[in-house]
Design a protein around this motif. Structure first.
Motif, short mmCIF file in Angstrom:
data_model
loop_
_atom_site.label_atom_id
_atom_site.label_comp_id
_atom_site.label_asym_id
_atom_site.label_seq_id
_atom_site.Cartn_x
_atom_site.Cartn_y
_atom_site.Cartn_z
N ILE A 251 67.59 30.31 44.88
CA ILE A 251 66.36 29.51 44.79
C ILE A 251 65.52 30.03 45.69
N ALA A 252 65.70 30.61 46.80
CA ALA A 252 64.99 31.21 47.86
C ALA A 252 64.14 32.48 47.15
N GLU A 253 64.65 33.11 46.25
CA GLU A 253 63.95 34.09 45.57
C GLU A 253 62.97 33.75 44.63
N LEU A 254 63.07 32.47 44.28
CA LEU A 254 62.13 31.60 43.24
C LEU A 254 61.16 30.89 44.03
N PHE A 255 61.53 30.41 45.06
CA PHE A 255 60.38 29.20 45.67
C PHE A 255 60.03 29.83 47.05
N GLY A 256 60.82 30.86 47.79
CA GLY A 256 60.77 31.28 49.05
C GLY A 256 61.68 30.59 49.93
N LYS A 257 61.84 31.41 50.93
CA LYS A 257 63.05 30.96 51.92
C LYS A 257 62.90 29.72 52.49
N GLU A 258 61.46 29.32 52.81
CA GLU A 258 61.20 28.20 53.48
C GLU A 258 61.34 26.86 52.75
N ASN A 259 61.23 27.30 51.22
CA ASN A 259 61.20 26.17 50.31
C ASN A 259 62.88 25.85 49.79
N ALA A 260 63.59 26.80 49.98
CA ALA A 260 64.90 26.88 49.29
C ALA A 260 65.58 25.55 49.65
N LEU A 261 65.85 25.19 50.80
CA LEU A 261 66.67 23.89 51.08
C LEU A 261 65.86 22.66 50.69
N PRO A 262 64.63 22.56 50.78
CA PRO A 262 63.87 21.45 50.30
C PRO A 262 64.17 21.31 48.85
N VAL A 263 63.90 22.36 47.92
CA VAL A 263 64.24 22.04 46.76
C VAL A 263 65.62 21.84 46.29
N LEU A 264 66.74 22.31 46.94
CA LEU A 264 68.02 21.93 46.32
C LEU A 264 68.32 20.75 47.01
N PHE A 275 72.64 26.68 39.66
CA PHE A 275 71.79 27.71 40.49
C PHE A 275 73.02 28.59 41.23
N ALA A 276 74.11 28.38 41.36
CA ALA A 276 75.11 29.26 42.12
C ALA A 276 75.66 30.28 40.99
N SER A 277 75.65 29.79 39.83
CA SER A 277 76.34 30.54 38.75
C SER A 277 75.24 31.39 37.78
N THR A 278 73.95 31.14 38.20
CA THR A 278 72.97 31.85 37.11
C THR A 278 72.08 32.75 38.21
N GLN A 279 71.75 33.76 37.53
CA GLN A 279 70.75 34.86 38.23
C GLN A 279 69.41 34.20 38.13
N PRO A 280 68.78 34.65 39.27
CA PRO A 280 67.46 33.90 39.52
C PRO A 280 66.47 34.26 38.35
N GLN A 281 66.31 35.14 37.76
CA GLN A 281 65.21 35.36 36.79
C GLN A 281 65.68 34.30 35.40
N ILE A 297 57.56 16.93 39.85
CA ILE A 297 57.22 16.91 41.21
C ILE A 297 57.63 17.84 42.16
N ILE A 298 58.81 18.42 41.88
CA ILE A 298 59.41 19.54 42.58
C ILE A 298 58.42 20.78 42.56
N ARG A 299 58.09 21.11 41.40
CA ARG A 299 57.23 22.17 41.02
C ARG A 299 55.79 21.88 41.65
N LYS A 300 55.17 20.80 41.82
CA LYS A 300 54.29 20.51 42.32
C LYS A 300 54.32 20.88 43.91
N ARG A 301 55.29 20.28 44.36
CA ARG A 301 55.16 20.50 45.87
C ARG A 301 55.71 21.93 46.21
N PHE A 302 56.53 22.54 45.35
CA PHE A 302 57.03 23.65 45.83
C PHE A 302 56.84 24.47 44.55
N PRO A 303 55.78 25.25 44.64
CA PRO A 303 55.43 26.08 43.32
C PRO A 303 56.29 27.22 43.22
N LEU A 304 56.91 27.58 42.00
CA LEU A 304 57.34 28.93 41.63
C LEU A 304 56.73 30.05 41.86
N ARG A 305 57.18 31.11 42.36
CA ARG A 305 56.41 32.47 42.77
C ARG A 305 56.55 33.35 41.63
#
Length: 305
Positions: A251-264, A275-281, A297-305
């Motif tokens: 998730i850090a690869e998709l949302f950034g390291k700082e947002n990984a825990l909040p998204v999870l 998320f643990a069994s699927t590749q980021p792309q 709401i998740i994508r609104k607060r923590f946009p995908l990179r």
């Protein structure tokens, strides 16, 4: 959001206004897995009605009885304590809560009791109680008042996700102790604690029997039983911690390291396993295709990179 329980905010939430719902999310009022805007607003209204019953009882009767736990106005936890830990939960999971009624009280089962949150679903009524000692001191035995409050606030925020597997692991990340962060989630629910206590008491009973009457009775099977139960709990916890760690990296690869825990933190147990069994792309495509209000709401607060 100044008042999440105002009629204007609730009407906007019921209409599906994403900006308003994102503000609710930041206030620790997270949506359930597939909850609609109307159902969310209904839940918040129901919580407010139940909270008002508590407040009315405190004014009228000078007390409130919550399943045998009686609280009074003098027992109330001041808002300054919630404000003190707001920065901690905001930094870790991007939410802050100051709307939960809380009280200092020593219940009848208070031996080694630090505190807990009474949470019910789907009416969402929540009330804190923490040991009376915390009214005048920050620490008691192994408990830290701020850590305890932050831990329980995590449970309050995630109540609508109905999580079991990762719930305690998320809550224990509020701890200042690296050991508690790592091991704290080993007991996921009461049945795990009862199981371990049960085999421990069986061992104790066997020791008494052997000492008093059955002097030749072997004791190793009982020690083995305790060891097996603890090993099973520890291995299960280690497996899930590893999965959560992999999910966090993906998730850090998709949302950034700082947002990984909040998204999870806002995801279901099934999603965390995915998320643990699927590749980021591949995950990026899956996340982009999610149409539930919670994921909007998740994508609104923590946009995908």
């Amino acid at each position: 959001m100044d008042n999440p329980f105002s009629e204007d905010n609730l009407q906007q939430a019921a209409s599906g206004n994403i900006d308003t719902l994102a503000a609710y999310d930041a206030n620790g009022l997270l949506l359930g897995a597939d909850e609609t805007a109307a159902d969310f607003a209904k839940r918040i209204r129901l919580f407010q009605a139940n909270r008002q019953k508590l407040e009315d009882a405190l004014v009228k009767d000078g007390k409130y009885d919550a399943e045998g736990i009686v609280v009074t106005p003098n027992d109330r936890i001041p808002n300054t304590l919630f404000a003190k830990i707001a920065d901690h939960t905001k930094r870790l999971y991007r939410f802050e809560i100051d709307w939960v009624p809380g009280f200092f009280i020593d219940p009848s089962f208070s031996f080694l009791f630090g505190g807990c949150a009474f949470c019910s679903y789907p009416d969402f009524f929540t009330m804190f109680i923490i040991r009376r000692s915390f009214k005048t001191q920050d620490k008691w035995l192994i408990y830290n008042r701020d850590e305890l409050l932050a831990h329980e606030l995590c449970h309050v925020a995630r109540i609508a996700l109905l999580s079991e597997e990762f719930e305690e692991t998320f809550a224990y990340q509020t701890s200042a102790s690296s050991f508690r962060k790592l091991i704290g989630g080993i007991f996921r629910k009461q049945t795990d604690s009862f199981l371990f206590l049960g085999v421990t008491f069986v061992l104790l009973f066997a020791q008494i029997l052997r000492t008093q009457w059955l002097h030749t009775m072997p004791i190793w099977p009982f020690w083995s039983l305790v060891g097996l139960v603890f090993a099973w709990l520890l291995i299960r916890h280690a497996i899930h911690c590893r999965r959560l760690g992999i999910a966090q990296r993906h998730i850090a690869e998709l949302f950034g390291k700082e947002n990984a825990l909040p998204v999870l933190f806002r995801c279901t147990d099934d999603e965390l396993h995915r998320f643990a069994s699927t590749q980021p792309q591949t995950l990026k495509t899956w996340i982009s295709e999610q149409t539930s209000l919670r994921w909007q709401i998740i994508r609104k607060r923590f946009p995908l990179r």
